[in-house]
Design a protein around this motif. Structure first.
Motif, PDB file in Angstrom:
ATOM      1  N   PHE A   1       0.893  -1.238   0.067  1.00 29.45           N
ATOM      2  CA  PHE A   1       0.051  -0.111  -0.064  1.00 29.45           C
ATOM      3  C   PHE A   1       0.777   1.363  -0.141  1.00 29.45           C
ATOM      4  O   PHE A   1       1.914   1.355   0.657  1.00 29.45           O
ATOM      5  CB  PHE A   1      -0.772   0.028   1.153  1.00 29.45           C
ATOM      6  N   THR A   2       0.253   2.332  -0.526  1.00 24.87           N
ATOM      7  CA  THR A   2       0.890   3.634  -0.518  1.00 24.87           C
ATOM      8  C   THR A   2      -0.095   4.516   0.215  1.00 24.87           C
ATOM      9  O   THR A   2      -1.239   4.461  -0.511  1.00 24.87           O
ATOM     10  CB  THR A   2       1.250   4.475  -1.905  1.00 24.87           C
ATOM     11  N   VAL A   3       0.076   4.895   1.576  1.00 24.55           N
ATOM     12  CA  VAL A   3      -0.983   5.503   2.145  1.00 24.55           C
ATOM     13  C   VAL A   3      -0.568   6.965   2.339  1.00 24.55           C
ATOM     14  O   VAL A   3       0.592   7.268   2.689  1.00 24.55           O
ATOM     15  CB  VAL A   3      -1.255   4.900   3.707  1.00 24.55           C
ATOM     16  N   PHE A   4      -1.749   8.033   1.863  1.00 24.79           N
ATOM     17  CA  PHE A   4      -1.607   9.315   2.199  1.00 24.79           C
ATOM     18  C   PHE A   4      -2.185   9.520   3.458  1.00 24.79           C
ATOM     19  O   PHE A   4      -3.418   9.575   3.388  1.00 24.79           O
ATOM     20  CB  PHE A   4      -1.881  10.081   0.896  1.00 24.79           C
TER      21      PHE A   4
ATOM     22  N   HIS B   1      -7.568   7.459   0.425  1.00 24.95           N
ATOM     23  CA  HIS B   1      -6.113   7.873   0.646  1.00 24.95           C
ATOM     24  C   HIS B   1      -5.022   6.917   0.333  1.00 24.95           C
ATOM     25  O   HIS B   1      -4.046   6.937   0.959  1.00 24.95           O
ATOM     26  CB  HIS B   1      -5.969   8.345   2.218  1.00 24.95           C
ATOM     27  N   VAL B   2      -5.551   5.969  -0.198  1.00 25.04           N
ATOM     28  CA  VAL B   2      -4.697   4.660  -0.435  1.00 25.04           C
ATOM     29  C   VAL B   2      -4.552   4.028  -1.661  1.00 25.04           C
ATOM     30  O   VAL B   2      -5.708   4.033  -2.479  1.00 25.04           O
ATOM     31  CB  VAL B   2      -5.243   3.161   0.564  1.00 25.04           C
ATOM     32  N   VAL B   3      -3.323   4.007  -2.274  1.00 22.48           N
ATOM     33  CA  VAL B   3      -3.012   3.386  -3.579  1.00 22.48           C
ATOM     34  C   VAL B   3      -2.595   1.941  -3.318  1.00 22.48           C
ATOM     35  O   VAL B   3      -1.755   1.859  -2.484  1.00 22.48           O
ATOM     36  CB  VAL B   3      -2.164   4.391  -4.293  1.00 22.48           C
ATOM     37  N   PRO B   4      -3.379   0.997  -4.075  1.00 24.65           N
ATOM     38  CA  PRO B   4      -2.787  -0.402  -3.862  1.00 24.65           C
ATOM     39  C   PRO B   4      -1.296  -0.741  -4.528  1.00 24.65           C
ATOM     40  O   PRO B   4      -1.292  -1.567  -5.401  1.00 24.65           O
ATOM     41  CB  PRO B   4      -3.794  -0.875  -4.598  1.00 24.65           C
ATOM     42  N   ALA B   5      -0.296  -0.078  -4.078  1.00 23.32           N
ATOM     43  CA  ALA B   5       1.198  -0.414  -4.568  1.00 23.32           C
ATOM     44  C   ALA B   5       1.989   0.113  -3.547  1.00 23.32           C
ATOM     45  O   ALA B   5       1.529   1.245  -2.756  1.00 23.32           O
ATOM     46  CB  ALA B   5       1.256   0.083  -6.031  1.00 23.32           C
ATOM     47  N   LYS B   6       3.346   0.153  -3.613  1.00 30.52           N
ATOM     48  CA  LYS B   6       4.270   0.725  -2.870  1.00 30.52           C
ATOM     49  C   LYS B   6       4.778   1.870  -3.896  1.00 30.52           C
ATOM     50  O   LYS B   6       5.633   1.397  -4.757  1.00 30.52           O
ATOM     51  CB  LYS B   6       5.316  -0.127  -2.528  1.00 30.52           C
ATOM     52  N   ALA B   7       4.866   3.058  -3.439  1.00 32.35           N
ATOM     53  CA  ALA B   7       5.397   4.265  -4.302  1.00 32.35           C
ATOM     54  C   ALA B   7       6.223   5.065  -3.620  1.00 32.35           C
ATOM     55  O   ALA B   7       5.662   5.775  -2.667  1.00 32.35           O
ATOM     56  CB  ALA B   7       4.392   4.972  -5.273  1.00 32.35           C
ATOM     57  N   THR B   8       7.350   5.126  -3.601  1.00 31.00           N
ATOM     58  CA  THR B   8       8.204   6.231  -3.111  1.00 31.00           C
ATOM     59  C   THR B   8       7.918   7.389  -3.536  1.00 31.00           C
ATOM     60  O   THR B   8       7.477   7.857  -4.640  1.00 31.00           O
ATOM     61  CB  THR B   8       9.602   5.843  -3.072  1.00 31.00           C
TER      62      THR B   8
END
Length: 184
Positions: free
Chosen positions: A73-76, A110-117
């Motif tokens: 997850f990528t969580v904002f 607020h969540v994108v289903p991947a890991k993004a730096t």
């Protein structure tokens, strides 16, 4: 596969919530001790004093198990101060059991289903000419952009959140702390 394709593929997938000046002393302390790879997004958020409203919302929405899952997850993650900027009574209303579905929709936005730096996100914005759409777990899109050196997230209503703390790596993804609650 180029970076844009990877990101588009990552944002087309699906899942919850929702970066450089706000301090996260407790979270940073755990990261410094090398515990970040062992802790999930939720476990780390629980230890961060400035994310207590977000944690309460995650619990009320029944999303603890989901955000503790494998991800990525990528969580904002909006700070307590971000929630305080909402109209008076909004948080209290959303935390009521009868508003669980609405709260889930807001948090999963607020969540994108991947890991993004942040560096990967910035590169995608640059590759796309200044704005990059990202599909959230909720199903709608947010738009990533830059204002100066700051990574910005724009919601469907035109509201912008600034990433005030980036790249807090967790065992199941990455957290970017933001200064505004996004609304689908």
């Amino acid at each position: 596969m180029n970076k844009t394709s990877v990101f588009k593929s990552f944002v087309a997938s699906t899942l919850i919530l929702g970066s450089a000046v706000v301090a996260l002393p407790v979270l940073a302390e755990h990261h410094a001790m090398g515990e970040k790879e062992k802790m999930t997004i939720v476990e780390s958020a629980v230890k961060a004093d400035n994310l207590s409203t977000l944690v309460a919302a995650i619990k009320a929405a029944g999303l603890v198990e989901t955000l503790s899952g494998p991800g990525p997850f990528t969580v904002f993650a909006p700070t307590n101060a971000a929630f305080e900027k909402l109209p008076a009574g909004t948080v209290e209303m959303l935390l009521k059991p009868e508003n669980k579905e609405q709260l889930q929709a807001i948090l999963t936005y607020h969540v994108v289903p991947a890991k993004a730096t942040s560096s990967a996100a910035i590169q995608m914005v640059q590759d796309d000419g200044g704005a990059h759409p990202a599909k959230t777990v909720q199903g709608d899109e947010i738009t990533l952009s830059l204002e100066g050196d700051s990574l910005m997230i724009e919601d469907a209503n035109g509201n912008k959140a600034k990433v005030i703390e980036a790249d807090m790596m967790q065992s199941n993804g990455v957290v970017h702390v933001i200064d505004t609650v996004l609304m689908p």
